[in-house]
Design an enzyme around this catalytic site. Structure first.
Site, PDB file in Angstrom:
ATOM      1  N   SER A  50       0.849  -1.190   0.000  1.00  0.00           N
ATOM      2  CA  SER A  50       0.000   0.000   0.000  1.00  0.00           C
ATOM      3  C   SER A  50       0.885   1.240   0.000  1.00  0.00           C
ATOM      4  CB  SER A  50      -0.888   0.008   1.239  1.00  0.00           C
ATOM      5  OG  SER A  50      -0.083   0.154   2.411  1.00  0.00           O
ATOM      6  N   ASP A  82      -1.365  -1.548  -3.953  1.00  0.00           N
ATOM      7  CA  ASP A  82      -2.704  -1.675  -3.394  1.00  0.00           C
ATOM      8  C   ASP A  82      -3.275  -0.283  -3.109  1.00  0.00           C
ATOM      9  OD1 ASP A  82      -4.965  -2.892  -2.319  1.00  0.00           O
ATOM     10  OD2 ASP A  82      -4.085  -3.076  -0.316  1.00  0.00           O
ATOM     11  N   ASP A 104      -7.429   3.566  -7.430  1.00  0.00           N
ATOM     12  CA  ASP A 104      -8.672   3.592  -6.671  1.00  0.00           C
ATOM     13  C   ASP A 104      -9.375   4.928  -6.872  1.00  0.00           C
ATOM     14  OD1 ASP A 104     -10.749   3.440  -4.921  1.00  0.00           O
ATOM     15  OD2 ASP A 104      -9.558   3.009  -3.139  1.00  0.00           O
ATOM     16  N   GLU A 134     -11.495   0.008  -8.943  1.00  0.00           N
ATOM     17  CA  GLU A 134     -12.542  -0.288  -7.960  1.00  0.00           C
ATOM     18  C   GLU A 134     -13.804   0.487  -8.293  1.00  0.00           C
ATOM     19  OE1 GLU A 134     -13.311  -0.520  -3.118  1.00  0.00           O
ATOM     20  OE2 GLU A 134     -11.345   0.086  -3.889  1.00  0.00           O
ATOM     21  N   HIS A 208     -11.956  -7.137  -1.624  1.00  0.00           N
ATOM     22  CA  HIS A 208     -11.128  -6.507  -0.603  1.00  0.00           C
ATOM     23  C   HIS A 208     -11.761  -6.726   0.771  1.00  0.00           C
ATOM     24  CE1 HIS A 208      -8.486  -3.630  -3.088  1.00  0.00           C
ATOM     25  NE2 HIS A 208      -9.098  -4.427  -3.955  1.00  0.00           N
ATOM     26  N   ASN A 230      -8.029 -10.006  -1.180  1.00  0.00           N
ATOM     27  CA  ASN A 230      -7.037  -9.253  -0.415  1.00  0.00           C
ATOM     28  C   ASN A 230      -7.121  -9.575   1.076  1.00  0.00           C
ATOM     29  OD1 ASN A 230      -6.568  -8.053  -2.882  1.00  0.00           O
ATOM     30  ND2 ASN A 230      -6.588  -5.961  -2.075  1.00  0.00           N
TER      31      ASN A 230
END
Length: 283
Positions: A50, A82, A104, A134, A208, A230
């Protein structure tokens, strides 16, 4: 072997009906636990970092560690950003050697999410990097960002069709009732919604916030089209619980004797997830 695009891993999973873990790397021990577990299980794996993890580890260290793991590993390893929060961050990761990225744009209006995703895909596809996007928004905490439950929105199946048609994204993360972080109650997954999305789009679907979701619900989600799952919080909890146990002995001070057992505890949890997801012996 070298790092591979995530799409290489997920195409096979989609065709054969199993899921591959997207497992987050927050330190060296987490990386070792993930890769060792994948090799022992002969499973492909998606190693994730991330933005928060990149800040903590440092970009150059994180990429060097992931590349070394990919080259040494006997199974396919993708290195994935991520929850990339901006085009600039995604491009930075691509330039530094990530083989896959997530953009995202779930907080943006629908058309803006499409435009941002296409901008990323144009840059990523030119260098063979796969892209996850997403649609819909999960509640809970992810790094330093928290989304209140009332602000979470489930994925609209018709919008999912339009989104995939207009972007050609490699994988789509859907919101069906899971949340990031620790659940405040029992998660309730909207399987009818997931089935509807899966019937309408052909790309691999991503779940997720799987930590805390029951094994039965995970199995049903895979049956209904989820190909990437995830997991982060469950691994952090396993690592930390073992660390606390080791530190009950006041004579332990060597970091290797603290982090080593914690790494093994996390590795056991990774193996458990690999078997649950069905990617055992799929490398």
């Amino acid at each position: 072997m070298s790092l591979v695009p995530m799409s290489d891993i997920l195409t096979k999973a989609n065709e054969e009906g199993y899921a591959v873990g997207g497992f987050n790397m927050n330190n060296l021990e987490a990386l070792q636990a993930i890769i060792e577990a994948a090799e022992e299980e002969n499973s492909p794996v998606i190693l994730q970092a991330s933005e928060g993890a990149i800040r903590y580890i440092d970009m150059e260290y994180a990429v060097a560690m992931a590349k070394a793991a990919g080259e040494k590993a006997s199974v396919p390893v993708a290195f994935h950003l991520d929850h990339g929060g901006s085009f600039e961050k995604v491009i930075q990761c691509i330039r530094n050697g990530f083989s896959s990225v997530m953009i995202d744009g779930s907080e943006l209006p629908f058309e803006e999410n499409i435009a941002l995703t296409n901008k990323v895909i144009e840059a990523a596809s030119a260098v063979g990097v796969s892209v996850e996007a997403e649609l819909g928004m999960l509640g809970g905490a992810e790094d330093d960002k928290e989304v209140e439950d009332q602000d979470a929105t489930l994925t609209n199946p018709e919008e999912a069709v339009e989104f995939v048609d207009k972007t050609g994204v490699d994988a789509l993360a859907v919101a069906i009732g899971t949340a990031h972080g620790v659940y405040k109650g029992e998660p309730e997954l909207d399987f009818e919604r997931l089935d509807n999305i899966n019937q309408k789009v052909a790309v691999p679907l991503v779940l997720h916030g799987a930590s805390g979701v029951s094994d039965e619900d995970i199995a049903e989600a895979i049956e209904l089209g989820i190909n990437k799952i995830n997991v982060n919080t469950a691994f952090q909890q396993a690592f930390t619980a073992k660390t606390r146990q080791v530190l009950e002995d006041p004579d332990v001070y060597d970091p290797r004797k603290i982090c080593g057992p914690s790494r093994e505890a996390m590795k056991e949890k990774v193996i458990e997830k690999i078997r649950l997801f069905g990617s055992h012996n799929k490398a």
